[in-house]
Design an enzyme around this catalytic site. Structure first.
Site, PDB file in Angstrom:
ATOM      1  N   HIS A  63       0.871  -1.176   0.000  1.00 54.18           N
ATOM      2  CA  HIS A  63       0.000   0.000   0.000  1.00 54.18           C
ATOM      3  C   HIS A  63       0.907   1.224   0.000  1.00 54.18           C
ATOM      4  O   HIS A  63       1.704   1.411   0.914  1.00 54.18           O
ATOM      5  CB  HIS A  63      -0.924   0.026   1.218  1.00 54.18           C
ATOM      6  N   CYS A  64       0.788   2.037  -1.027  1.00 52.97           N
ATOM      7  CA  CYS A  64       1.677   3.199  -1.182  1.00 52.97           C
ATOM      8  C   CYS A  64       1.025   4.454  -0.603  1.00 52.97           C
ATOM      9  O   CYS A  64      -0.041   4.865  -1.073  1.00 52.97           O
ATOM     10  CB  CYS A  64       2.004   3.414  -2.657  1.00 52.97           C
ATOM     11  N   PRO A  65       1.644   5.070   0.402  1.00 55.59           N
ATOM     12  CA  PRO A  65       1.046   6.288   0.968  1.00 55.59           C
ATOM     13  C   PRO A  65       1.131   7.486   0.026  1.00 55.59           C
ATOM     14  O   PRO A  65       0.343   8.418   0.146  1.00 55.59           O
ATOM     15  CB  PRO A  65       1.873   6.531   2.236  1.00 55.59           C
TER      16      PRO A  65
END
Length: 200
Positions: A63-65
């Protein structure tokens, strides 16, 4: 964009197609295909539930912030393009900042150029981070593994019970071709069971 969310309606379609033609071999007792404990959908192999997105994602990477989304089977190639474009822009910005610096050993020069100097140092730091991210992703893609699989290898049942070190690796060329040029979702179960049944 949709990173490859697993939908509940796909499960019914998969059950119908599995009854019509037995493409995927029966799962061995050591590898359990599981139902997600959060969204209750049947997870295909290499899928993982993301707590932030509240969905199961096919071929979950991370999950890429920065993009506020998961990186999965459908958007991972675009994420690599995003990193590449970001690297080019940072290199261009670094070049512009460097060309504006004329070094002199005086406090007056430092006072007038402090913001440009700080900007250049920040660009250098971000360039190194993005370059390392891009290199690590390209390496993992060439091995046909994900960040999640690489970091959690010992906790993932289908990797722990595999006779091969990486059951999805089909060689660098085929891995890159499948990643960048394949337009459809992959049935990873077929590759997994085919590779594990190959004679050593």
């Amino acid at each position: 964009m949709d990173p490859g969310f697993v939908r509940a309606e796909e499960e019914a379609e998969a059950d119908k197609s599995e009854e019509q033609c037995m493409v995927i071999p029966q799962v061995s007792s050591s590898v359990k295909m599981r139902r997600c404990g959060y969204c209750m959908v049947k997870q295909p192999m290499r899928a993982k539930h993301c707590q932030l997105c509240q969905h199961c994602v096919r071929r979950f990477d991370h999950h890429c912030p920065w993009i506020e989304n998961c990186v999965g089977e459908k958007n991972h190639p675009l994420f690599v393009v995003y990193l590449s474009v970001q690297l080019v822009v940072l290199l261009w910005g670094g070049h512009i900042a460097w060309s504006g610096l004329y070094f002199k050993q005086s406090w007056e020069w430092l006072r007038h150029n402090i913001f440009l100097l700080i900007s250049f140092l920040l660009i250098v730091i971000f360039t190194i981070v993005v370059l390392l991210l891009l290199i690590s992703h390209l390496y993992l893609i060439s091995c046909n593994t994900t960040t999640w699989e690489f970091m959690s290898y010992h906790r993932i049942s289908y990797l722990r019970h595999s006779e091969l070190e990486n059951p999805f690796d089909q060689g660098v060329i085929r891995n890159l071709w499948r990643f960048f040029c394949s337009c459809h979702l992959t049935a990873w179960e077929k590759i997994y069971f085919h590779r594990n049944n190959e004679p050593v």
